[in-house]
Write a protein that holds these residues in place. Structure first.
Motif, PDB file in Angstrom:
ATOM      1  N   GLY A 130       0.786  -1.240   0.000  1.00 43.84           N
ATOM      2  CA  GLY A 130       0.000   0.000   0.000  1.00 43.84           C
ATOM      3  C   GLY A 130       0.810   1.278   0.000  1.00 43.84           C
ATOM      4  O   GLY A 130       0.243   2.368   0.026  1.00 43.84           O
ATOM      5  N   VAL A 131       2.160   1.157  -0.029  1.00 43.06           N
ATOM      6  CA  VAL A 131       3.011   2.359  -0.050  1.00 43.06           C
ATOM      7  C   VAL A 131       3.584   2.520  -1.458  1.00 43.06           C
ATOM      8  O   VAL A 131       3.969   1.538  -2.100  1.00 43.06           O
ATOM      9  N   LEU A 132       3.620   3.781  -1.901  1.00 41.74           N
ATOM     10  CA  LEU A 132       4.143   4.102  -3.231  1.00 41.74           C
ATOM     11  C   LEU A 132       5.594   4.561  -3.068  1.00 41.74           C
ATOM     12  O   LEU A 132       5.868   5.466  -2.261  1.00 41.74           O
ATOM     13  N   TYR A 133       6.502   3.927  -3.804  1.00 35.44           N
ATOM     14  CA  TYR A 133       7.926   4.292  -3.729  1.00 35.44           C
ATOM     15  C   TYR A 133       8.409   4.745  -5.101  1.00 35.44           C
ATOM     16  O   TYR A 133       8.003   4.190  -6.125  1.00 35.44           O
ATOM     17  N   THR A 134       9.314   5.714  -5.111  1.00 33.71           N
ATOM     18  CA  THR A 134       9.946   6.114  -6.373  1.00 33.71           C
ATOM     19  C   THR A 134      11.377   6.543  -6.075  1.00 33.71           C
ATOM     20  O   THR A 134      11.659   7.088  -4.996  1.00 33.71           O
ATOM     21  N   PRO A 135      12.316   6.305  -7.002  1.00 35.94           N
ATOM     22  CA  PRO A 135      13.713   6.705  -6.740  1.00 35.94           C
ATOM     23  C   PRO A 135      13.831   8.219  -6.543  1.00 35.94           C
ATOM     24  O   PRO A 135      13.072   8.981  -7.139  1.00 35.94           O
ATOM     25  N   THR A 195      -2.491   1.425  -8.947  1.00 34.10           N
ATOM     26  CA  THR A 195      -2.144   2.012 -10.251  1.00 34.10           C
ATOM     27  C   THR A 195      -3.412   2.509 -10.928  1.00 34.10           C
ATOM     28  O   THR A 195      -3.475   3.615 -11.453  1.00 34.10           O
ATOM     29  N   ARG A 196      -4.432   1.681 -10.861  1.00 34.71           N
ATOM     30  CA  ARG A 196      -5.695   2.028 -11.514  1.00 34.71           C
ATOM     31  C   ARG A 196      -6.335   3.272 -10.885  1.00 34.71           C
ATOM     32  O   ARG A 196      -6.808   4.162 -11.597  1.00 34.71           O
ATOM     33  N   ARG A 197      -6.322   3.346  -9.573  1.00 36.74           N
ATOM     34  CA  ARG A 197      -6.915   4.520  -8.899  1.00 36.74           C
ATOM     35  C   ARG A 197      -6.175   5.802  -9.270  1.00 36.74           C
ATOM     36  O   ARG A 197      -6.783   6.837  -9.519  1.00 36.74           O
ATOM     37  N   ILE A 198      -4.857   5.711  -9.320  1.00 40.62           N
ATOM     38  CA  ILE A 198      -4.064   6.904  -9.671  1.00 40.62           C
ATOM     39  C   ILE A 198      -4.304   7.274 -11.141  1.00 40.62           C
ATOM     40  O   ILE A 198      -4.462   8.445 -11.475  1.00 40.62           O
ATOM     41  N   ALA A 233      -1.218  11.262  -5.151  1.00 44.83           N
ATOM     42  CA  ALA A 233      -1.140  10.253  -4.082  1.00 44.83           C
ATOM     43  C   ALA A 233      -1.339  10.910  -2.717  1.00 44.83           C
ATOM     44  O   ALA A 233      -2.106  10.418  -1.881  1.00 44.83           O
ATOM     45  N   ARG A 234      -0.660  12.038  -2.500  1.00 50.79           N
ATOM     46  CA  ARG A 234      -0.788  12.714  -1.200  1.00 50.79           C
ATOM     47  C   ARG A 234      -2.233  13.148  -0.985  1.00 50.79           C
ATOM     48  O   ARG A 234      -2.775  13.006   0.106  1.00 50.79           O
ATOM     49  N   ASP A 235      -2.845  13.662  -2.050  1.00 52.95           N
ATOM     50  CA  ASP A 235      -4.238  14.104  -1.955  1.00 52.95           C
ATOM     51  C   ASP A 235      -5.169  12.927  -1.649  1.00 52.95           C
ATOM     52  O   ASP A 235      -6.181  13.086  -0.972  1.00 52.95           O
ATOM     53  N   MET A 236      -4.830  11.746  -2.157  1.00 54.78           N
ATOM     54  CA  MET A 236      -5.662  10.554  -1.922  1.00 54.78           C
ATOM     55  C   MET A 236      -5.239   9.810  -0.657  1.00 54.78           C
ATOM     56  O   MET A 236      -5.702   8.702  -0.409  1.00 54.78           O
TER      57      MET A 236
END
Ligand code: PMP
Length: 314
Positions: A205-210, A281-284, A229-232
């Motif tokens: 449930g956590v979103l990670y990016t470099p 992914t779909r929600r975003i 993501a922050r807004d959701m």
């Protein structure tokens, strides 16, 4: 994807016919790759064409030019107006915009100080970059044997033409081996980005990016996804990602102006999650596409509407 010409290109303050936008073979740019550029999309919303995050793209173009000591004689506002002008005059309801700054014909030595700076803005029609099914079905990717450039070689924060020689190595290796795209590591072996897009990973449930330090281009789509993501209230973290995290992710996706948001269904033939687009992914995607297509309110102020050219009456 064949390039379909439009009518006009903006060059150093004036609109010129598409066919006249030429550079000499002995220009600095053709010999040494001395250019910086942008890739921007505009969408056909119910209120007419609207450019996505124009100010941020224009600012990044000027930042790229500054890093390479290229003096552009136009402000962010002037470049934004010029972009709207070229979109309006070409009359397409949606498309891709390519602002391009290059070092032209003058001296031929490596030192570019005495070469003229040429500024162009072109626009054309461009569909889905990784194919029509990519947005829903996802793509197969591999980890590239090519790394992104270290920051003290070619700076990744500048969107420079020469960086795309590295991108071409990544992309050609991937497609030659039957993958849609390659994922490059940075010079220390941590996950960086695709040949022309940033990457996100979902785990528990956590979103990670470099982080920006992983030799990535500071993507504007990446930033948009973090804002969404922050807004959701989806937790999002910029952090070092070791290669093996790719294989054990619940979800993975690429993002960028060209690919928009495209799920990755496998990496090195290892299925990601259940090998299908994941729920987060779909929600975003739903929120992102809703905003850019004008179906949802532009809550983040991302769209610049462009007045459409009046149809010429017979
Ligand atoms: N990384 C690279 C190398 C790119 O070429 C792009 C496309 N501009 C991106 C990331 C994504 O950036 P953006 O979302 O601003 O298009």
């Amino acid at each position: 994807m064949p390039l379909k010409p439009t009518e006009m290109i903006w060059h150093n303050g004036k609109l010129i016919p598409w066919a006249d936008a030429q550079v000499h073979v002995m220009s600095h740019v053709t010999n040494y790759g001395s250019s910086v550029f942008e890739g921007v999309r505009y969408y056909n919303t119910p209120a007419g064409p609207a450019i996505f995050r124009l100010k941020d793209h224009t600012r990044r173009l000027l930042d790229s030019a500054k890093i390479y000591r290229m003096d552009i004689p136009y402000s962010v506002e002037r470049m934004m107006d010029a972009t709207c002008e070229v979109v309006a005059v070409n009359g397409l309801p949606s498309g891709y915009i390519r602002p391009l700054v290059l070092r032209g014909y003058g001296e031929i030595g490596v030192n570019p100080s005495n070469t003229p700076i040429e500024v162009y803005i072109a626009t054309w029609e461009w569909g889905k970059y990784l194919g029509h099914d990519a947005v829903e079905g996802g793509v197969d990717a591999c980890v590239s044997s090519w790394h992104r450039m270290a920051h003290n070689t070619l700076p990744s924060a500048a969107k420079a033409g020469a960086n795309y020689m590295n991108s071409q190595l990544i992309k050609m290796e991937a497609t030659a081996n039957g993958y849609a795209e390659g994922i490059a590591l940075d010079s220390s072996g941590l996950v960086s980005e695709g040949s022309g897009e940033n990457i996100f990973l979902v785990r528990d449930g956590v979103l990670y990016t470099p982080p920006l330090s992983a030799s990535i281009l500071p993507g504007i789509t990446r930033d948009s996804i973090m804002q969404i993501a922050r807004d959701m209230e989806i937790p999002v973290q910029e952090r070092d990602i070791p290669r093996e995290w790719l294989y054990i992710a619940d979800e993975l996706f690429f993002c960028g102006t060209a690919v928009e948001i495209s799920p990755i269904r496998s990496v090195d033939r290892i299925a990601i999650g259940n090998g299908k687009r994941g729920p987060l992914t779909r929600r975003i995607q739903e929120r992102f596409f809703g905003i850019i297509q004008g179906r949802l309110a532009d809550e983040f102020g991302w769209l610049t509407p462009v007045p459409v050219r009046e149809p010429v009456s017979a």
